[in-house]
Write a protein that holds these residues in place. Structure first.
Motif: not given
Length: 336
Positions: A163-189
């Motif tokens: 029921d803590v919306l802030q935690i849910q949003n932060l976790i979801e953003n972090m999951i999306y960020s890490l999955i995107s890094q894992k799948e797409n790589g990216g520029e070092p910076f």
């Protein structure tokens, strides 16, 4: 959780399909080396990574095991049941379970609609969070205990925070960020920036979790040992260039043999190894973040003996500092 992300996480993996087909159970070789079922971060993390995510494998019983890293499980949908010290802990949608290194547990089979994410984390990842949340709280103690290598003192924190919306949003953003890094790589910076964001995001999650401590289930070790170790880690963080055991002992009014024994008992490593880990971590940050010459970096993190630095760096990373810098820039992977 965003439905598109949820659908993506709910796809049946190759391992899960083999389980459904009846041709395999949990394949230990995917997770562990050796006979004992200790899940090895080297099987899950790329060289130099401090954190990654993977979906929890469904449809099969995960037998008793432990990890040589910190595991954080977040339930996206449904529930997953763990057994820790013969106690069943059913973690449901939106809830978090933190499992410290070497905590023994097993996991009952999850169904198709039970979708969970495992964060695979090395202790160094929590450096930023540690600075953000301060001391004398349950999460600060947990961060200290990520250094423990004593399986008899396994520890977990269970947060009912759906029921803590802030935690849910932060976790979801972090999951999306890490999955995107894992799948797409990216520029070092860009990877460098996202890694910093993820470490700060974890710190923010911890700050919100502190407000939810009354909703937490815990199994905690000795608080006095935690206090001594936390003080030692803070001293190293603030003074890693010049830190000495003698100076720390004077500050704590403890004899060196007593403090050495307490640090070793609490963390599984001695003062010298804690200091070395911090200096190497800072050196890696400078290698990845700057174009400073290697010799200047060695001086900056507190080593006068350059040959000694090169030796311990190679022992830890299996390559020279120059090779590390070139490899990570070439492969677009940066370790903070």
């Amino acid at each position: 959780m965003n439905q598109e992300l949820l659908d993506r996480l709910g796809r049946v993996t190759e391992e899960e399909q083999r389980i459904l087909d009846g041709t395999a159970g949990i394949e230990k070789k995917l997770y562990a080396s050796g006979e004992e079922f200790t899940i090895d971060y080297a099987k899950l993390l790329e060289t130099g990574q401090l954190i990654t995510v993977r979906t929890h494998t469904r449809f099969a019983h995960f037998p008793m095991h432990r990890h040589n890293y910190v595991e954080v499980m977040y339930i996206c949908q449904g529930s997953v049941t763990h057994i820790i010290n013969r106690k069943k802990i059913r973690v449901s949608r939106g809830e978090l379970l933190f499992l410290n290194q070497y905590t023994r547990h097993e996991i009952l089979p999850a169904g198709r609609n039970d979708i969970a994410i495992n964060f695979v984390i090395l202790p160094e990842f929590f450096d930023v969070a540690s600075e953000m949340i301060g001391t004398n709280n349950v999460l600060a103690d947990f961060i200290v205990n990520t250094l423990r290598q004593d399986e008899r003192r396994g520890e977990y924190l269970y947060f009912k925070v759906a029921d803590v919306l802030q935690i849910q949003n932060l976790i979801e953003n972090m999951i999306y960020s890490l999955i995107s890094q894992k799948e797409n790589g990216g520029e070092p910076f860009l990877l460098q920036r996202m890694n910093r964001i993820n470490q700060t995001t974890m710190g923010l999650i911890f700050m919100y979790l502190l407000e939810a401590v009354p909703k937490a289930g815990t199994m905690e070790p000795d608080s006095y040992e935690n206090m001594i170790l936390m003080t030692s880690l803070q001293y190293i963080e603030q003074n890693y260039r010049t830190a000495t055991l003698t100076e720390l002992c004077a500050g704590l009014c403890l004899p060196s043999h007593t403090l050495s024994r307490m640090i070793k008992k609490a963390s599984g490593v001695n003062f010298k190894e804690l200091l070395q880990r911090k200096r190497l971590n800072k050196a890696v940050g400078l290698l990845c973040d700057t174009d400073l010459p290697v010799n200047d970096i060695i001086d900056a993190v507190g080593y006068e003996n350059h040959s000694y630095f090169h030796r311990i760096f190679r022992e830890r990373y299996q390559m020279t500092p120059k090779e590390f810098r070139n490899r990570h820039r070439k492969d677009s992977r940066i370790r903070l």
